[in-house]
Enzyme design. Sequence first.
Site, short mmCIF file in Angstrom:
data_model
loop_
_atom_site.label_atom_id
_atom_site.label_comp_id
_atom_site.label_asym_id
_atom_site.label_seq_id
_atom_site.Cartn_x
_atom_site.Cartn_y
_atom_site.Cartn_z
N ASP A 18 0.86 -1.18 0.00
CA ASP A 18 0.00 0.00 0.00
C ASP A 18 0.90 1.24 0.00
O ASP A 18 1.89 1.28 0.74
CB ASP A 18 -0.90 -0.03 1.24
CG ASP A 18 -1.97 1.04 1.21
OD1 ASP A 18 -3.10 0.72 0.82
OD2 ASP A 18 -1.67 2.19 1.57
N ILE A 19 0.56 2.23 -0.83
CA ILE A 19 1.38 3.45 -0.88
C ILE A 19 1.17 4.25 0.40
O ILE A 19 0.03 4.51 0.81
CB ILE A 19 0.99 4.31 -2.10
CG1 ILE A 19 1.20 3.52 -3.40
CG2 ILE A 19 1.81 5.60 -2.13
CD1 ILE A 19 0.73 4.24 -4.64
N ASP A 51 -3.11 9.65 -10.22
CA ASP A 51 -3.20 8.60 -11.24
C ASP A 51 -1.87 8.38 -11.94
O ASP A 51 -1.49 7.24 -12.26
CB ASP A 51 -4.27 8.95 -12.28
CG ASP A 51 -5.68 8.83 -11.73
OD1 ASP A 51 -5.84 8.25 -10.64
OD2 ASP A 51 -6.63 9.32 -12.39
N THR A 55 9.33 -13.85 -13.73
CA THR A 55 8.41 -14.51 -14.66
C THR A 55 7.31 -15.27 -13.93
O THR A 55 6.24 -15.51 -14.48
CB THR A 55 9.16 -15.49 -15.58
OG1 THR A 55 9.92 -16.39 -14.76
CG2 THR A 55 10.09 -14.75 -16.51
N ARG A 56 7.56 -15.66 -12.69
CA ARG A 56 6.56 -16.40 -11.91
C ARG A 56 5.72 -15.50 -11.04
O ARG A 56 4.91 -15.97 -10.23
CB ARG A 56 7.26 -17.44 -11.02
CG ARG A 56 7.88 -18.60 -11.79
CD ARG A 56 8.54 -19.58 -10.84
NE ARG A 56 9.06 -20.75 -11.53
CZ ARG A 56 8.38 -21.86 -11.73
NH1 ARG A 56 7.14 -21.95 -11.29
NH2 ARG A 56 8.92 -22.89 -12.36
N TYR A 73 2.91 -12.36 -10.48
CA TYR A 73 1.76 -11.77 -11.16
C TYR A 73 1.27 -10.56 -10.36
O TYR A 73 0.49 -10.70 -9.42
CB TYR A 73 0.64 -12.81 -11.27
CG TYR A 73 1.08 -14.05 -12.02
CD1 TYR A 73 1.01 -14.11 -13.41
CD2 TYR A 73 1.59 -15.15 -11.33
CE1 TYR A 73 1.43 -15.24 -14.10
CE2 TYR A 73 2.01 -16.29 -12.02
CZ TYR A 73 1.92 -16.32 -13.40
OH TYR A 73 2.35 -17.44 -14.08
N HIS A 124 -5.82 14.72 -8.18
CA HIS A 124 -6.07 13.31 -8.49
C HIS A 124 -5.43 12.87 -9.81
O HIS A 124 -5.07 11.70 -9.97
CB HIS A 124 -7.58 13.04 -8.54
CG HIS A 124 -8.21 13.04 -7.17
ND1 HIS A 124 -8.19 11.95 -6.35
CD2 HIS A 124 -8.84 14.02 -6.47
CE1 HIS A 124 -8.80 12.23 -5.21
NE2 HIS A 124 -9.21 13.49 -5.26
N GLU A 164 -4.91 2.54 -3.92
CA GLU A 164 -3.44 2.52 -3.88
C GLU A 164 -2.90 1.20 -3.34
O GLU A 164 -1.74 1.12 -2.93
CB GLU A 164 -2.91 3.68 -3.04
CG GLU A 164 -3.21 3.61 -1.56
CD GLU A 164 -4.55 4.23 -1.16
OE1 GLU A 164 -4.69 4.63 0.00
OE2 GLU A 164 -5.46 4.30 -2.02
N ASN A 214 -2.73 13.03 -3.38
CA ASN A 214 -3.94 13.49 -4.08
C ASN A 214 -4.35 14.89 -3.63
O ASN A 214 -4.72 15.73 -4.45
CB ASN A 214 -5.09 12.52 -3.83
CG ASN A 214 -5.03 11.30 -4.74
OD1 ASN A 214 -4.51 11.37 -5.85
ND2 ASN A 214 -5.57 10.18 -4.26
#
Length: 358
Positions: free
Chosen positions: A234-235, A251, A267-268, A270, A247, A277, A242
Amino acid sequence: MLKELINNFALLTSFLFFGNLFSRKYERYLTNHALIHQVINGLMLGLFGILLMMTGLWIQGYFVVDLRQLAIIISVYMGGSVSGLLTTLIISLYRIYLTGGWTDISLTATVNCFMTLIVSLIFIREKRLTLSKWMSAVLGAVVVSLLSTFFVANPPNSETIIIITTVKMLGGLFTYFMMSHIKKTERAIHLLEEAANRDHLTGLYSPRAFDALFEEALHASKATKQPFGLVMLDIDHFKKINDTYGHLNGDTVLSQLGLLLNRESTTRAYPSRKGGEEFAIIIGNCDSQKVASFAEKIRKAVENECFLLNDGTVISLTVSIGAGSSPVIASRHLLEKSDEALYEAKRSGRNQVKMAKP
């Protein structure tokens, strides 16, 4: 003869269609197991070649022409040399079986098959479907086939040669356009799936895609007994970004963070956007030590990155991270425990990694 030719074209259409469905269904597994993919291709196309031999066209009552060579060419295109060799062996062995052992006919047919394999490997060495390369391979196979007919007891006359050439060239052309159409359709479907599964702002997997990927990771872990990891981040103080810069700039920051997560993921891995955020990364075959190291790498990469706003202003970010791995954490609780670890990292001062506890 026209009826048999139409039947052969129907067989080609059915095989290519259902073969493509099978490949799409097990695409991820086959991609990760190239040799198994090649062997399956070789076996299936070998059996398909036998089927094409069984539905051959009789010419002038004593000469049979079939499209078995197309099975070899398709096999080389789809699975390379291993697949092509296996298909060639299966077709050759079946032809030897039909004649009851080594005879002039079976020997000629075997040489014909192996010469077709060589021609296919020459013209179709890469998995790129072009009309010129494809038809060059088909034409080479036709020449090989015609040359082999002169070694049998009753060589064909000029009319038979024309029929053989026409049937094989038409079969090759028909197969090319079918495969080309299937490939274009598959590409269009893939683009639609990507659009549905990707978050439009960050380019990462969408929340819906994350849920599907997580379920898939659960099942794969149970089946293979391999661990998998989950990183949730989480940022820090994103609301302040913001409120201060607007906003649109928020983005922009999210978009750049998406690029960073894609860049740093293996590569493994996702990476997904869970919402707002908050982000999550699923990592296959990853134990607790590896997931902790990966999470720390992500934290440092974000801390050291310069984020450029729309007016050229450069700002810095930090993220809080919660991470865990099964089976240290029970798979069904991994998402919940990693989320708890994330909020523990935020409560403990932010810009740090906390590991989930059982």
